[in-house]
Scaffold this motif. Sequence first.
Motif, PDB file in Angstrom:
ATOM      1  N   TYR A 138       0.571  -4.505   5.069  1.00  0.00           N
ATOM      2  CA  TYR A 138       0.854  -3.114   4.713  1.00  0.00           C
ATOM      3  C   TYR A 138       1.536  -2.953   3.354  1.00  0.00           C
ATOM      4  N   ALA A 179       6.065  -1.428   4.362  1.00  0.00           N
ATOM      5  CA  ALA A 179       6.311  -1.869   5.753  1.00  0.00           C
ATOM      6  C   ALA A 179       7.609  -2.665   5.788  1.00  0.00           C
ATOM      7  N   LEU A 209       5.719   1.031  10.021  1.00  0.00           N
ATOM      8  CA  LEU A 209       4.356   0.870   9.517  1.00  0.00           C
ATOM      9  C   LEU A 209       3.974   2.120   8.731  1.00  0.00           C
ATOM     10  N   VAL A 219      -3.703  -0.367   7.196  1.00  0.00           N
ATOM     11  CA  VAL A 219      -3.790  -1.675   6.545  1.00  0.00           C
ATOM     12  C   VAL A 219      -4.485  -1.527   5.192  1.00  0.00           C
TER      13      VAL A 219
END
Length: 598
Positions: A569, A573, A590, A595
């Motif tokens: 990330y 993150a 997150l 991603v």
Amino acid sequence: MAERVNRRLVNKLILLFTTIIILVVASLTFISYQMFQKESVTNSIASTSNNLLLVNQNMEDYLKGMEQLSLPQIRFDEITYAIMHESEDYASKMYLENYLRQLYYSRNDLQAIYLYVVKEKKYYSISQENYNISVRTGMNQEIPELSWYSKAMESPFNRSYQSFVEPGSEVGYPVQTANTFMAYHRVLRSIVSRQPQAVLSFYFDSSVSNEILKDIPFDEGQHLLFLSPDNEPFYTDDKSFYKRAESTALADKLTDKPNGQLTWSEAGQKYLVVYDIGEQEGWKLVKPIPYSQIYEAARTTRNLSFIIGFLFLLLSIIVVTYFSNAITKPLQKLSYHMNRFSTGDFDAEAEVKGRDEIAYLSRHFNLMVRRTNDLINERYKMKLVEKNAILKALEAEINPHFLYNALQAISTKALKNERYDIADMVDALALTLRYCISGKDIVRAREELKHIENYLSLQKARFGSRLQVTYEWQESMLELEIPKLSIQTLVENSIKHALEKVSSTITIDIRAAITESHAIISVRDNGPGFSPGRLEQVRQSFLNEWKDREDENESIGLVNLNTRLKLLYGDEAELVIHTDKTGTEMEMLLPLGGVSHV
């Protein structure tokens, strides 16, 4: 020996289940021993405290009866007049003698009574001589110099108690003190001038006191002390023990609480000292009990548990060996044929029995053998070499699935034997294994939470009701994509650093929330928390280079998770740890973009 054990699967299974049984039996024995020890001490304190309280109340009532006996209730003026004129008035002398007789006959525990006339240095005595009650007189100039006389004169209550536990106690009167429990001395003063006129001394035998104190049960090795408010001994079952207690100042360690207990050591022996202090005047009953006696029942139970556990272990080894052989024997045959096949015997087909996973493997092995034979007949040696390479690749792929299928076989066997708890644990382990070997690195939260349930079912089989888990997860967040095994890493950390560190119940809260920029997944426990130094060490390990993380074994899971988050990330993150005395909370932040840095 280790090589021989690792060579056969049956040995590994026997070693595994035997180790589990040993750990369970040893843990239960240890826990029960500790509980029995604690319960034995608690019960001993409670029963002894209640017993000492009742006996001490009776003893103080007994002492109060001495005080009432020593005070003339109605005829005080007549008595003081008789004391002042006894030397010159025969009637006064006879009055005093009759008064002493009345006192002596009023109780059955009196050994002797003495009336000391201060002005005349003269005393009257009454005692039993050769089955006759005799009243005698005598002179003694030294009584005012005795310690009990001085204490009575200086006492605001005009009294003193005299103990005969110590040898060589000052008496002053011709009285035998071998069987005397104690003496009570009362000063009779003039109402007008408050000058002392006489001292009335009562010598009590041990008949009543023994009757009262016998209500305190004690076994060999236990002792009993009866102390005055200023810690003077008036009763002890063992004078040599009292000397040792006096040399270590045991009485000075007693607090002013009405009842209490303390631990005291003497000559290598550890005692639980339970005592009670009377509410009226502060007399103390002290009972030292050896801890060795208190723990005797716990030790007997522990030894019995070890014997039963050993017998259970032998029986379990026999059962485990039998079932392990039943499970592994088909595998041994299949392994034998595989070994023949690997040495070039392409006619090595395994016998197929049943419809379980092992039979499935055997059928496919036989199919593989037949196809290999077909290829050998149709192709050249080069094709055979190529097929062997492909076969090794298939073997590397099938091993995890083979273990999964083997677990399913164990589960089936457990169900057949109605061991549903073992079947549930094996199924949970099989599902956990299948999840772990799946090729995906990013999974949906729904899958990860299902995996967590299987994982925690195994942990609950280990920790029982001490492990409590709660979930706060909205339905809309179940489709959130997260790194595989990320929540498990946080849950494992709570189990390792909270549940395994304490003996109380630990609650693990698994939560998820959405902010404007991040999805926050947190795992919180109510364990002891990280120490400040350890927390700083873990946070510092997040900042180290990967090559510098070889020695961080205890926090390697958190370090790896933090690194995966950064790789998947980016720097947005983060793995955040909050800890205090109420527990530890780990948050996985997150970014909502998903991603983007793989």
